[in-house]
Design a protein around this motif. Structure first.
Motif, PDB file in Angstrom:
ATOM      1  N   ASP A  18       0.793  -1.222   0.000  1.00 61.89           N
ATOM      2  CA  ASP A  18       0.000   0.000   0.000  1.00 61.89           C
ATOM      3  C   ASP A  18       0.829   1.277   0.000  1.00 61.89           C
ATOM      4  OD1 ASP A  18       1.027  -0.342   2.496  1.00 61.89           O
ATOM      5  OD2 ASP A  18      -0.814   0.152   3.586  1.00 61.89           O
ATOM      6  N   HIS A  19       2.166   1.194  -0.083  1.00 59.02           N
ATOM      7  CA  HIS A  19       2.983   2.401  -0.154  1.00 59.02           C
ATOM      8  C   HIS A  19       4.315   2.071  -0.814  1.00 59.02           C
ATOM      9  CE1 HIS A  19       4.503   0.588   3.605  1.00 59.02           C
ATOM     10  NE2 HIS A  19       5.643   1.206   3.312  1.00 59.02           N
ATOM     11  N   SER A  60       5.990   7.340  -0.158  1.00 59.03           N
ATOM     12  CA  SER A  60       4.958   7.860  -1.053  1.00 59.03           C
ATOM     13  C   SER A  60       3.796   6.891  -1.142  1.00 59.03           C
ATOM     14  CB  SER A  60       5.522   8.114  -2.458  1.00 59.03           C
ATOM     15  OG  SER A  60       6.484   9.137  -2.448  1.00 59.03           O
ATOM     16  N   ILE A  61       2.622   7.476  -1.384  1.00 54.66           N
ATOM     17  CA  ILE A  61       1.406   6.716  -1.653  1.00 54.66           C
ATOM     18  C   ILE A  61       0.787   7.293  -2.920  1.00 54.66           C
ATOM     19  CG2 ILE A  61      -0.840   5.964  -0.787  1.00 54.66           C
ATOM     20  CD1 ILE A  61       0.140   6.522   2.028  1.00 54.66           C
ATOM     21  N   ALA A  98       1.289  11.370  -3.018  1.00 49.53           N
ATOM     22  CA  ALA A  98       1.619  12.148  -1.826  1.00 49.53           C
ATOM     23  C   ALA A  98       2.900  11.597  -1.233  1.00 49.53           C
ATOM     24  CB  ALA A  98       0.483  12.082  -0.805  1.00 49.53           C
ATOM     25  N   THR A  99       3.875  12.470  -1.001  1.00 47.07           N
ATOM     26  CA  THR A  99       5.186  12.077  -0.491  1.00 47.07           C
ATOM     27  C   THR A  99       5.447  12.764   0.837  1.00 47.07           C
ATOM     28  OG1 THR A  99       6.043  11.794  -2.735  1.00 47.07           O
ATOM     29  CG2 THR A  99       7.656  12.013  -0.969  1.00 47.07           C
ATOM     30  N   ALA A 126      -3.490   2.540  -5.187  1.00 44.80           N
ATOM     31  CA  ALA A 126      -2.955   1.573  -6.160  1.00 44.80           C
ATOM     32  C   ALA A 126      -2.284   0.422  -5.419  1.00 44.80           C
ATOM     33  CB  ALA A 126      -1.988   2.261  -7.112  1.00 44.80           C
ATOM     34  N   TYR A 127      -3.089  -0.449  -4.826  1.00 44.27           N
ATOM     35  CA  TYR A 127      -2.554  -1.578  -4.067  1.00 44.27           C
ATOM     36  C   TYR A 127      -1.800  -2.520  -4.994  1.00 44.27           C
ATOM     37  CZ  TYR A 127      -5.578  -0.139  -0.219  1.00 44.27           C
ATOM     38  OH  TYR A 127      -6.181   0.575   0.786  1.00 44.27           O
ATOM     39  N   GLY A 128      -0.609  -2.907  -4.569  1.00 44.10           N
ATOM     40  CA  GLY A 128       0.199  -3.841  -5.341  1.00 44.10           C
ATOM     41  C   GLY A 128       0.841  -3.254  -6.575  1.00 44.10           C
ATOM     42  N   ALA A 129       0.677  -1.959  -6.817  1.00 46.63           N
ATOM     43  CA  ALA A 129       1.264  -1.321  -8.010  1.00 46.63           C
ATOM     44  C   ALA A 129       1.758   0.076  -7.663  1.00 46.63           C
ATOM     45  CB  ALA A 129       0.237  -1.265  -9.136  1.00 46.63           C
ATOM     46  N   GLN A 130       2.324   0.223  -6.483  1.00 48.16           N
ATOM     47  CA  GLN A 130       2.757   1.537  -6.038  1.00 48.16           C
ATOM     48  C   GLN A 130       3.962   2.044  -6.836  1.00 48.16           C
ATOM     49  OE1 GLN A 130       1.621   3.816  -3.592  1.00 48.16           O
ATOM     50  NE2 GLN A 130      -0.233   2.598  -3.770  1.00 48.16           N
TER      51      GLN A 130
END
Length: 495
Positions: A326-327, A335-336, A434-435, A463-467
Motif C-alpha cells: 500500500d505504499h 509515497s502513496i 503524496a510524499t 494503487a494496491y500492489g502497483a505503487q
C-alpha cells in the motif's frame, strides 16, 4: 443588466462493455459457451450436467462480484497473484550504486523506467530539448515546462476562455501525427528560496542605500519561509512505430518533433498555461532525482545555481527503493499513489480540482497527473456510436427503466452529436502521489488526500500492489501503463 450565466462542464463517460447484467462482453460469451456445453452434457448424463453447471456458477461468481471501484473478483485475484509472484522473485526491492544489485555502479531508474534513455536535440527555433525514449514500447516523450498564470484575481469569464482553449488544444492532439498520449503534471513542494536568492544576488547593486540593501536581504531570507512552489509540466508521448513495418529512429523522430514543437508550445499560451519551454536532459535528471529523494531538493537547486556539471541521466535514479502493498519507500521518503476510479458525476465548475492541486501542510510533495489519450477522428466516430448502442442495450434489458440507464443514454446521444459536429474524443485518467519524509506521516497524508478527493467529487483508489509503477506513471516522463500490461487493455475492458 444582462444576466451572467455560470458555465458548467461534464458529460464524460466511463468506457463500458455490453453484456448480461454485470458481466461484460467476455463474461457473457463465457456464460453462453458454458451453458451450451451444459446443455450438450445433459443429453449424455444428468449428473455430469449438474456438476458442470455448479462449476460454471463458481467460475462466473468472481466476474459478478464487484467492489465500490468497479473491480471484479477476477481482477482482485489477478493483482494478488501478480504481487505474490513479484515478492517471491524479489522484484519489490531495488538497490543501486557501488553496493547494489546492478552490474554497473550507477543509479539508474527502477522498474518500468529502467530502460529509458535520453537524447539531446534542437527544435525549429534552435532551442534545446530532451527526448526521453522507452525502447520497450517504442515511445518517445518531450516534456514542456509551463509557467501557469494562476486563478488569483482572474474573473470567471477569463477562466471560461482558458478552459475553452484547453479543450480545443486537447481536440487538436487527435491530428498530431504519431502522438499516443499527453500528461499534465502539477506538483507542489516547499519553496527552497534558492531561485529568489539567485535572482536577487544577480541583480542587486551594492552601491544602493543601506536601507534598500537591508530590505532586499530580509525579503531574500524571510519570503520563502512557509511558501510553496507549484510547477506545471506537460509530457507529450509519440510512437516510433508507423503504419509500415519500418520504425523511426530516435534521431529521426526528434527532428520531426522539433519542427512541430514550437507551434504546440505556443498554442498553450491561450489556455492559461503561460510560456511553455521544453526541458533539457539536465532539467529532467534533476526533476527525477528530487522526486525519488526530496531531501536533496535544496542541494540540487544550489548546485545548479553555482554552475556545477550537469547531472547524468544514469545517476538520476534512487539508491534504494522498496515497494509495499500500500505504499512505496524510495531513498529517504515514503509515497502513496492513488488512481481515479470515478470522475465527478453530473456537472462541475472549472474550479473542481483547485483544492486537490493546491499545496497541503500535511504533505511534503504532492503530484497530481492528468493522463490523456486522444482518439483519431475515425476512432472517435466508431466509439461514440458503439457507446450509444451499448447504452441502448443496457436501457432495454430491464422492464422498468432505471434513472441511471436513462441518463447514460442521453449522455451517449449527446457525445455522438458533439462528435458529429467536430468535437474530439479523449480518454482521461488521474493519478495522485503524496510524499512525506517520515513513515508515521503517511496516515495524515492519506487522510488529507481522502478529504481533497471528496471536495473534488472524484473517487480515488489506492494503487494496491502497483505503487512503484503508479509512482513512475505520475512522473512527467510519458510512461503509458496500458502498453506495459501483460493482459491487453481490450481484454481487460471486456471482462
Amino acid at each position: 443588466m444582462a444576466e451572467n450565466r455560470v458555465r458548467t462542464y461534464g458529460n464524460w463517460r466511463k468506457p463500458s462493455s455490453p453484456g448480461i447484467g454485470k458481466l461484460g462482453l467476455g463474461g457473457s460469451i463465457f456464460v453462453m459457451v458454458g451453458l451450451g456445453i451444459v446443455t450438450l452434457t445433459m443429453m449424455v448424463s444428468t449428473i455430469a450436467a449438474i456438476v458442470m453447471a455448479v462449476v460454471l456458477m463458481i467460475a462466473i461468481a468472481p466476474l459478478i462480484m464487484r467492489d465500490p471501484h468497479g473491480r471484479n473478483g477476477l481482477q482482485w485475484l489477478g493483482s494478488r497473484i501478480a504481487w505474490f509472484r513479484g515478492m517471491t522473485l524479489g522484484q519489490h526491492i531495488y538497490r543501486s550504486g557501488p553496493v547494489g544489485r546492478l552490474p554497473v555502479s550507477t543509479s539508474r531508474l527502477p522498474g518500468l523506467l529502467a530502460g529509458m534513455t535520453v537524447l539531446n536535440s534542437v527544435d525549429g527555433h534552435g532551442q534545446p530539448f530532451a527526448l526521453v525514449s522507452h525502447p520497450t514500447a517504442n515511445h518517445h516523450t518531450v516534456v514542456l515546462n509551463c509557467s501557469a498564470d494562476g486563478a488569483s484575481l482572474v474573473d470567471q469569464h477569463q477562466m471560461d476562455v482558458w478552459v475553452a482553449y484547453w479543450g480545443r488544444w486537447l481536440a487538436n492532439l487527435a491530428y498530431e501525427p504519431r502522438l499516443v498520449s499527453a500528461a499534465v503534471t502539477i506538483e507542489t513542494a516547499p519553496d527552497s528560496g534558492e531561485r529568489l536568492r539567485r535572482e536577487v544576488l544577480g541583480n542587486v547593486d551594492m552601491s544602493a542605500p543601506p536601507l534598500a540593501l537591508e530590505v532586499l536581504k530580509q525579503v531574500m531570507f524571510d519570503y520563502p519561509v512557509g511558501s510553496a512552489e507549484i510547477t506545471s509540466r506537460i509530457a507529450l508521448t509519440y510512437s516510433s512505430a508507423g503504419e509500415s513495418r519500418a520504425h523511426r529512429t530516435p534521431e529521426e523522430l526528434a527532428a520531426e518533433i522539433g519542427i512541430r514543437l514550437p507551434a504546440l508550445a505556443g498554442s498553450l499560451a491561450m489556455t492559461g498555461a503561460g510560456p511553455a519551454d521544453p526541458l533539457t536532459v539536465d532539467d529532467l535528471a534533476h526533476l527525477v532525482r528530487v522526486a525519488y529523494d526530496p531531501g536533496v531538493g535544496v542541494l540540487s537547486e544550489q548546485a545548479r545555481g553555482e554552475g556545477s556539471p550537469p547531472l547524468r541521466w544514469e545517476e538520476a535514479g534512487p539508491m534504494a527503493t522498496q515497494e509495499a502493498w500500500d505504499h512505496y519507500r524510495h531513498d529517504g521518503a515514503h509515497s502513496i499513489t492513488w488512481a481515479m476510479t470515478e470522475a465527478p458525476r453530473g456537472e462541475v465548475f472549472s474550479t473542481v480540482l483547485s483544492r486537490l492541486v493546491a499545496p497541503h501542510p500535511d504533505i511534503v510533495r504532492k503530484r497530481v497527473t492528468l493522463l490523456y489519450r486522444p482518439h483519431t477522428p475515425a476512432e472517435s466516430a466508431k466509439l461514440v456510436e458503439r457507446d450509444r448502442k451499448d447504452a441502448m442495450f443496457r436501457a432495454q434489458q430491464s422492464r422498468v427503466a432505471q434513472a441511471r440507464d436513462s441518463v447514460d443514454l442521453r449522455s451517449a446521444d449527446q457525445s455522438a452529436r458533439e462528435e458529429a459536429t467536430g468535437a474530439g474524443l479523449v480518454r482521461f485518467g488521474l493519478l495522485v502521489t503524496a510524499t512525506v519524509m517520515k513513515a508515521e506521516d503517511m496516515r495524515l497524508a492519506a487522510a488529507a488526500i481522502d478529504n481533497l478527493a471528496a471536495t473534488s467529487r472524484i473517487r480515488l483508489r489506492r494503487a494496491y500492489g502497483a505503487q512503484s509503477s503508479s509512482f513512475a506513471a505520475a512522473l512527467p516522463l510519458g510512461l503509458v501503463l496500458g502498453d506495459h500490461m501483460r493482459v491487453p487493455q481490450s481484454v481487460r475492458n471486456s471482462v
